[in-house]
Design a protein around this motif. Structure first.
Motif, PDB file in Angstrom:
ATOM      1  N   THR A   1      33.561  40.816  45.112  1.00 14.55           N
ATOM      2  CA  THR A   1      33.526  42.099  45.802  1.00 14.55           C
ATOM      3  C   THR A   1      32.429  42.947  45.168  1.00 14.55           C
ATOM      4  O   THR A   1      32.178  42.873  43.972  1.00 14.55           O
ATOM      5  N   PHE A   2      31.755  43.751  45.982  1.00 10.58           N
ATOM      6  CA  PHE A   2      30.637  44.563  45.502  1.00 10.58           C
ATOM      7  C   PHE A   2      30.908  46.044  45.744  1.00 10.58           C
ATOM      8  O   PHE A   2      31.709  46.405  46.600  1.00 10.58           O
ATOM      9  N   ALA A   3      30.215  46.889  44.994  1.00 11.93           N
ATOM     10  CA  ALA A   3      30.426  48.332  45.050  1.00 11.93           C
ATOM     11  C   ALA A   3      30.334  48.880  46.472  1.00 11.93           C
ATOM     12  O   ALA A   3      31.146  49.723  46.864  1.00 11.93           O
ATOM     13  N   ASP A   4      29.388  48.408  47.245  1.00 13.78           N
ATOM     14  CA  ASP A   4      29.245  48.911  48.613  1.00 13.78           C
ATOM     15  C   ASP A   4      30.457  48.577  49.487  1.00 13.78           C
ATOM     16  O   ASP A   4      30.688  49.228  50.501  1.00 13.78           O
ATOM     17  N   ASP A   5      31.229  47.567  49.091  1.00 14.03           N
ATOM     18  CA  ASP A   5      32.408  47.174  49.859  1.00 14.03           C
ATOM     19  C   ASP A   5      33.582  48.125  49.668  1.00 14.03           C
ATOM     20  O   ASP A   5      34.547  48.075  50.433  1.00 14.03           O
ATOM     21  N   VAL A   6      33.538  48.977  48.648  1.00 15.07           N
ATOM     22  CA  VAL A   6      34.705  49.811  48.319  1.00 15.07           C
ATOM     23  C   VAL A   6      34.403  51.309  48.346  1.00 15.07           C
ATOM     24  O   VAL A   6      35.168  52.107  47.793  1.00 15.07           O
ATOM     25  N   ILE A   7      33.332  51.689  48.995  1.00 14.69           N
ATOM     26  CA  ILE A   7      32.933  53.105  49.031  1.00 14.69           C
ATOM     27  C   ILE A   7      34.072  53.999  49.495  1.00 14.69           C
ATOM     28  O   ILE A   7      34.312  55.063  48.935  1.00 14.69           O
ATOM     29  N   ASN A   8      34.813  53.593  50.498  1.00 12.73           N
ATOM     30  CA  ASN A   8      35.872  54.427  51.067  1.00 12.73           C
ATOM     31  C   ASN A   8      37.268  53.997  50.627  1.00 12.73           C
ATOM     32  O   ASN A   8      38.253  54.375  51.256  1.00 12.73           O
ATOM     33  N   GLN A   9      37.346  53.231  49.557  1.00 11.07           N
ATOM     34  CA  GLN A   9      38.647  52.790  49.069  1.00 11.07           C
ATOM     35  C   GLN A   9      39.093  53.664  47.895  1.00 11.07           C
ATOM     36  O   GLN A   9      38.385  54.580  47.479  1.00 11.07           O
ATOM     37  N   SER A  10      40.249  53.350  47.370  1.00  8.50           N
ATOM     38  CA  SER A  10      40.827  54.145  46.288  1.00  8.50           C
ATOM     39  C   SER A  10      39.975  54.084  45.027  1.00  8.50           C
ATOM     40  O   SER A  10      39.174  53.165  44.842  1.00  8.50           O
ATOM     41  N   ALA A  11      40.191  55.045  44.159  1.00  7.16           N
ATOM     42  CA  ALA A  11      39.487  55.058  42.872  1.00  7.16           C
ATOM     43  C   ALA A  11      39.782  53.766  42.108  1.00  7.16           C
ATOM     44  O   ALA A  11      38.893  53.193  41.480  1.00  7.16           O
ATOM     45  N   ARG A  12      41.017  53.294  42.158  1.00  2.00           N
ATOM     46  CA  ARG A  12      41.378  52.066  41.448  1.00  2.00           C
ATOM     47  C   ARG A  12      40.587  50.878  41.982  1.00  2.00           C
ATOM     48  O   ARG A  12      40.065  50.078  41.200  1.00  2.00           O
ATOM     49  N   ALA A  13      40.475  50.759  43.290  1.00  5.97           N
ATOM     50  CA  ALA A  13      39.694  49.665  43.875  1.00  5.97           C
ATOM     51  C   ALA A  13      38.236  49.770  43.437  1.00  5.97           C
ATOM     52  O   ALA A  13      37.587  48.750  43.155  1.00  5.97           O
ATOM     53  N   GLN A  14      37.715  50.984  43.372  1.00  7.28           N
ATOM     54  CA  GLN A  14      36.342  51.177  42.932  1.00  7.28           C
ATOM     55  C   GLN A  14      36.177  50.785  41.469  1.00  7.28           C
ATOM     56  O   GLN A  14      35.228  50.088  41.107  1.00  7.28           O
ATOM     57  N   PHE A  15      37.082  51.229  40.608  1.00 12.52           N
ATOM     58  CA  PHE A  15      37.012  50.856  39.193  1.00 12.52           C
ATOM     59  C   PHE A  15      37.076  49.344  39.031  1.00 12.52           C
ATOM     60  O   PHE A  15      36.287  48.752  38.293  1.00 12.52           O
ATOM     61  N   ASP A  16      38.035  48.711  39.696  1.00 10.62           N
ATOM     62  CA  ASP A  16      38.180  47.258  39.593  1.00 10.62           C
ATOM     63  C   ASP A  16      36.909  46.543  40.041  1.00 10.62           C
ATOM     64  O   ASP A  16      36.451  45.599  39.388  1.00 10.62           O
ATOM     65  N   THR A  17      36.336  47.001  41.125  1.00 11.34           N
ATOM     66  CA  THR A  17      35.142  46.352  41.671  1.00 11.34           C
ATOM     67  C   THR A  17      33.931  46.544  40.760  1.00 11.34           C
ATOM     68  O   THR A  17      33.197  45.589  40.485  1.00 11.34           O
ATOM     69  N   PHE A  18      33.709  47.765  40.295  1.00  8.15           N
ATOM     70  CA  PHE A  18      32.568  48.001  39.399  1.00  8.15           C
ATOM     71  C   PHE A  18      32.717  47.186  38.115  1.00  8.15           C
ATOM     72  O   PHE A  18      31.752  46.609  37.612  1.00  8.15           O
ATOM     73  N   LEU A  19      33.932  47.135  37.585  1.00  4.86           N
ATOM     74  CA  LEU A  19      34.171  46.359  36.374  1.00  4.86           C
ATOM     75  C   LEU A  19      33.903  44.878  36.626  1.00  4.86           C
ATOM     76  O   LEU A  19      33.217  44.221  35.831  1.00  4.86           O
ATOM     77  N   ASP A  20      34.381  44.354  37.736  1.00  2.00           N
ATOM     78  CA  ASP A  20      34.142  42.940  38.046  1.00  2.00           C
ATOM     79  C   ASP A  20      32.664  42.650  38.284  1.00  2.00           C
ATOM     80  O   ASP A  20      32.177  41.573  37.923  1.00  2.00           O
ATOM     81  N   GLU A  21      31.929  43.584  38.877  1.00  2.00           N
ATOM     82  CA  GLU A  21      30.482  43.381  39.047  1.00  2.00           C
ATOM     83  C   GLU A  21      29.796  43.219  37.699  1.00  2.00           C
ATOM     84  O   GLU A  21      28.940  42.356  37.526  1.00  2.00           O
ATOM     85  N   HIS A  22      30.157  44.055  36.740  1.00  2.00           N
ATOM     86  CA  HIS A  22      29.545  43.974  35.412  1.00  2.00           C
ATOM     87  C   HIS A  22      29.988  42.712  34.670  1.00  2.00           C
ATOM     88  O   HIS A  22      29.178  42.080  33.981  1.00  2.00           O
ATOM     89  N   ARG A  23      31.259  42.355  34.809  1.00  3.96           N
ATOM     90  CA  ARG A  23      31.743  41.112  34.189  1.00  3.96           C
ATOM     91  C   ARG A  23      30.950  39.925  34.721  1.00  3.96           C
ATOM     92  O   ARG A  23      30.495  39.071  33.966  1.00  3.96           O
ATOM     93  N   ARG A  24      30.820  39.868  36.037  1.00  5.27           N
ATOM     94  CA  ARG A  24      30.110  38.761  36.693  1.00  5.27           C
ATOM     95  C   ARG A  24      28.634  38.749  36.283  1.00  5.27           C
ATOM     96  O   ARG A  24      28.075  37.693  35.968  1.00  5.27           O
ATOM     97  N   ALA A  25      28.009  39.907  36.254  1.00  6.96           N
ATOM     98  CA  ALA A  25      26.585  39.986  35.911  1.00  6.96           C
ATOM     99  C   ALA A  25      26.331  39.439  34.510  1.00  6.96           C
ATOM    100  O   ALA A  25      25.383  38.671  34.296  1.00  6.96           O
ATOM    101  N   LEU A  26      27.168  39.823  33.554  1.00  5.22           N
ATOM    102  CA  LEU A  26      26.975  39.340  32.193  1.00  5.22           C
ATOM    103  C   LEU A  26      27.219  37.836  32.115  1.00  5.22           C
ATOM    104  O   LEU A  26      26.412  37.097  31.534  1.00  5.22           O
ATOM    105  N   ASN A  27      28.276  37.363  32.720  1.00  5.62           N
ATOM    106  CA  ASN A  27      28.598  35.940  32.708  1.00  5.62           C
ATOM    107  C   ASN A  27      27.459  35.120  33.313  1.00  5.62           C
ATOM    108  O   ASN A  27      27.080  34.078  32.780  1.00  5.62           O
ATOM    109  N   GLU A  28      26.878  35.615  34.391  1.00  3.80           N
ATOM    110  CA  GLU A  28      25.815  34.884  35.093  1.00  3.80           C
ATOM    111  C   GLU A  28      24.486  34.867  34.345  1.00  3.80           C
ATOM    112  O   GLU A  28      23.598  34.084  34.692  1.00  3.80           O
TER     113      GLU A  28
END
Length: 164
Positions: A7-34
């Motif tokens: 999931t990417f940040a643009d996918d959660v623009i209109n979702q809850s703060a929690r969904a946004q936090f989870d998504t941004f965190l997962d983007e950074h986790r994935r970026a570092l792993n990759e």
């Protein structure tokens, strides 16, 4: 290896703060792993700075950080019980059997465990197992985002030096 969510940040623009936090965190986790993708074992272990920092070590350290903030802080288990080093500096130390595949898998597994550990908590719920005392999950998420953003930047620079 279990994959990190796509999931990417643009996918959660209109979702809850929690969904946004989870998504941004997962983007950074994935970026570092990759940042380890496509490298040789030697390249991933190459030391280009005076500290213990290597690309492989950064991802190993990120695994430690996940366990500190989502296992130790939430479960209140000690680092010894969790099986992680006592200090952040020690978390960069690579063992002979550490490989790109093993470190990426351990990181992905730690991230999945972090998501499970936090899944029943709200952003304002307190985690009690940190040395600072009770902290809201929101603070933990913000700290993790800062930590991962810094390490993604370090990884980008190291990877550029290695692959140029």
């Amino acid at each position: 290896m279990s994959a990190l969510p796509q999931t990417f940040a643009d996918d959660v623009i209109n979702q809850s703060a929690r969904a946004q936090f989870d998504t941004f965190l997962d983007e950074h986790r994935r970026a570092l792993n990759e940042r380890l993708d496509g490298l040789t074992e030697e390249q991933a272990r190459r030391r280009l700075v005076a500290s213990r920092t290597t690309l492989l070590g950064l991802v190993k350290h990120a695994t430690f950080v996940e366990k500190v903030w989502f296992d130790e802080a939430i479960s209140r288990r000690s680092r010894a019980e969790i099986g992680i080093p006592a200090t952040p500096d020690e978390s960069f130390i690579l063992d002979e059997d550490d490989t790109i595949a093993s470190i990426q898998a351990a990181h992905a597994e730690a991230c999945e465990a972090s998501r499970r550990a936090a899944s029943s908590l709200g952003l304002d719920d307190l985690v009690l197992g940190n040395r600072r005392g009770p902290l809201p999950l929101r603070w933990v998420y913000l700290h993790m985002l800062r930590e991962l953003a810094q390490h993604c930047g370090h990884a980008d620079i190291l990877r550029e030096q290695i692959t140029r």
